[in-house]
Scaffold this motif. Structure first.
Motif, short mmCIF file in Angstrom:
data_model
loop_
_atom_site.label_atom_id
_atom_site.label_comp_id
_atom_site.label_asym_id
_atom_site.label_seq_id
_atom_site.Cartn_x
_atom_site.Cartn_y
_atom_site.Cartn_z
N LEU A 182 -0.14 47.47 25.19
CA LEU A 182 -1.52 47.41 24.76
C LEU A 182 -2.31 48.55 25.38
O LEU A 182 -2.08 48.93 26.53
CB LEU A 182 -2.17 46.08 25.18
N SER A 183 -3.25 49.05 24.59
CA SER A 183 -4.15 50.07 25.08
C SER A 183 -5.55 49.48 25.12
O SER A 183 -6.05 48.99 24.11
CB SER A 183 -4.11 51.26 24.11
N ILE A 184 -6.13 49.46 26.30
CA ILE A 184 -7.45 48.85 26.47
C ILE A 184 -8.38 49.88 27.13
O ILE A 184 -7.90 50.81 27.78
CB ILE A 184 -7.37 47.56 27.33
N PRO A 185 -9.69 49.72 26.93
CA PRO A 185 -10.61 50.74 27.48
C PRO A 185 -10.55 50.81 29.01
O PRO A 185 -10.26 49.82 29.67
CB PRO A 185 -11.99 50.25 27.03
N ASP A 186 -10.78 51.99 29.52
CA ASP A 186 -10.82 52.21 30.96
C ASP A 186 -11.79 51.21 31.60
O ASP A 186 -12.86 50.96 31.05
CB ASP A 186 -11.28 53.65 31.23
N GLY A 187 -11.41 50.65 32.72
CA GLY A 187 -12.27 49.69 33.40
C GLY A 187 -12.09 48.26 32.93
O GLY A 187 -12.76 47.36 33.41
N SER A 188 -11.19 48.05 31.96
CA SER A 188 -10.98 46.70 31.43
C SER A 188 -10.28 45.81 32.45
O SER A 188 -9.57 46.28 33.32
CB SER A 188 -10.12 46.74 30.17
N THR A 189 -10.47 44.52 32.23
CA THR A 189 -9.78 43.53 33.06
C THR A 189 -8.79 42.75 32.20
O THR A 189 -8.64 43.02 31.00
CB THR A 189 -10.79 42.54 33.69
N THR A 190 -8.19 41.74 32.80
CA THR A 190 -7.27 40.87 32.07
C THR A 190 -7.98 40.17 30.91
O THR A 190 -7.34 39.74 29.97
CB THR A 190 -6.67 39.82 33.02
N GLU A 191 -9.31 40.09 30.94
CA GLU A 191 -10.06 39.49 29.82
C GLU A 191 -9.81 40.27 28.52
O GLU A 191 -9.74 39.68 27.44
CB GLU A 191 -11.56 39.48 30.12
N ALA A 192 -9.69 41.59 28.64
CA ALA A 192 -9.46 42.42 27.46
C ALA A 192 -8.09 42.11 26.86
O ALA A 192 -7.90 42.16 25.64
CB ALA A 192 -9.57 43.90 27.83
N VAL A 193 -7.13 41.78 27.73
CA VAL A 193 -5.80 41.42 27.24
C VAL A 193 -5.88 40.10 26.48
O VAL A 193 -5.36 39.97 25.37
CB VAL A 193 -4.81 41.32 28.43
N TRP A 194 -6.59 39.12 27.04
CA TRP A 194 -6.77 37.84 26.34
C TRP A 194 -7.38 38.07 24.96
O TRP A 194 -6.93 37.51 23.97
CB TRP A 194 -7.69 36.91 27.12
N ASP A 195 -8.43 38.91 24.92
CA ASP A 195 -9.14 39.13 23.65
C ASP A 195 -8.18 39.67 22.59
O ASP A 195 -8.21 39.23 21.44
CB ASP A 195 -10.31 40.09 23.85
N LEU A 196 -7.33 40.62 22.98
CA LEU A 196 -6.39 41.19 22.01
C LEU A 196 -5.32 40.19 21.61
O LEU A 196 -4.92 40.13 20.45
CB LEU A 196 -5.74 42.45 22.60
N LEU A 197 -4.87 39.39 22.56
CA LEU A 197 -3.83 38.40 22.25
C LEU A 197 -4.35 37.35 21.27
O LEU A 197 -3.66 36.95 20.34
CB LEU A 197 -3.33 37.72 23.53
N VAL A 198 -5.59 36.93 21.49
CA VAL A 198 -6.18 35.90 20.61
C VAL A 198 -6.32 36.44 19.18
O VAL A 198 -6.11 35.72 18.21
CB VAL A 198 -7.54 35.45 21.18
N GLN A 199 -6.65 37.74 19.06
CA GLN A 199 -6.74 38.33 17.72
C GLN A 199 -5.40 38.31 17.01
O GLN A 199 -5.31 38.14 15.80
CB GLN A 199 -7.22 39.79 17.81
N ARG A 200 -4.33 38.52 17.77
CA ARG A 200 -3.00 38.58 17.15
C ARG A 200 -2.41 37.21 16.88
O ARG A 200 -1.62 37.04 15.97
CB ARG A 200 -2.04 39.36 18.07
#
Lengths: 83, 143
Positions: free
Chosen positions: A24-42
């Motif tokens: 996964l590619s997430i914006p600089d400064g992201s946290t594990t929350e950004a990972v959750w957000d992408l996983l929920v979309q998929r």
């Protein structure tokens, strides 16, 4: 700058995703929350079961959102049932 | 010593791992696979592990037990892959100067392992269906 992390799935989460890992590619400064957000979309099941799933970063459980850096490995940990 | 292995667990070998001249007791816990779950007949089980993290977590638990009970030896061996009904899926051996410490440490290790070590069990039922223990059959949480 983006942060590139590997997300690994195990047991029932691996079957939901149909794969053992994704990059996964997430914006600089992201946290594990950004990972959750992408996983929920998929996969909506990640939203349904979020309270029962834990995340680990580089082989350690994390309970609060933590900042991620390129190369980090995030693991989605369903309820364990060893023993 | 902590280990994940696909092969059957040899209990004599596990006991030898914790033998010590300064031990007065060895306690061994063996978890075996049951032939039923939720009143359904189980044919076999499959264990999956996040191996690197499971080993790290098992090391953390044994170090904590050693710190609390001053053990003379500790070993945890867990199976991965297919395990037939009745076989040992996990063995924990603890040696200590006295039996009280050995019993307590052994119980602490298995109880903690079951809560935190990233290992998952998939049950294969007699009718051919399979289910991950823990989440597979559960209803989604209601909000």
């Amino acid at each position: 700058m983006a942060v590139n992390v590997t997300v690994r799935f195990f047991a029932v989460a691996r079957e939901w995703m149909g794969t053992a890992s994704v990059e996964l590619s997430i914006p600089d400064g992201s946290t594990t929350e950004a990972v959750w957000d992408l996983l929920v979309q998929r996969e909506p099941k990640f939203s349904t079961w979020r309270d029962r799933l834990r995340l680990a970063v580089n082989n350690d459980y994390v309970s609060a959102p933590v900042a991620l850096r390129t190369g980090d490995e995030v693991a989605v940990i369903p309820p364990v049932s060893g023993g | 010593m902590v280990r994940l292995q696909r092969e059957a667990i040899e209990l004599d070998a596990v006991l030898r791992l914790v033998a010590s001249g300064s031990a007065g007791a060895i306690d061994i816990f063996v978890g075996t696979t049951r032939d039923n779950a939720d009143r359904r007949s189980v044919r076999s089980l499959e264990y999956e592990a996040h191996e690197a993290m499971a080993l790290k977590e098992m090391e953390r638990i044994t170090a904590e037990a050693d710190r609390r009970w001053k053990l003379t030896g500790v070993a945890v061996v867990h199976r991965t892959g297919r395990v037939l009904v009745g076989e040992a899926s996990v063995a924990i051996a603890v040696s200590a100067p006295h039996r009280a410490e050995a019993f307590e440490a052994c119980r602490f290790i298995i109880d903690t392992l079951k809560q935190t070590v990233p290992i998952w069990k998939k049950e294969e039922f007699a009718d051919g269906t399979t289910e991950w223990s823990g989440l597979g059959s559960a209803n989604p949480p209601s909000h």
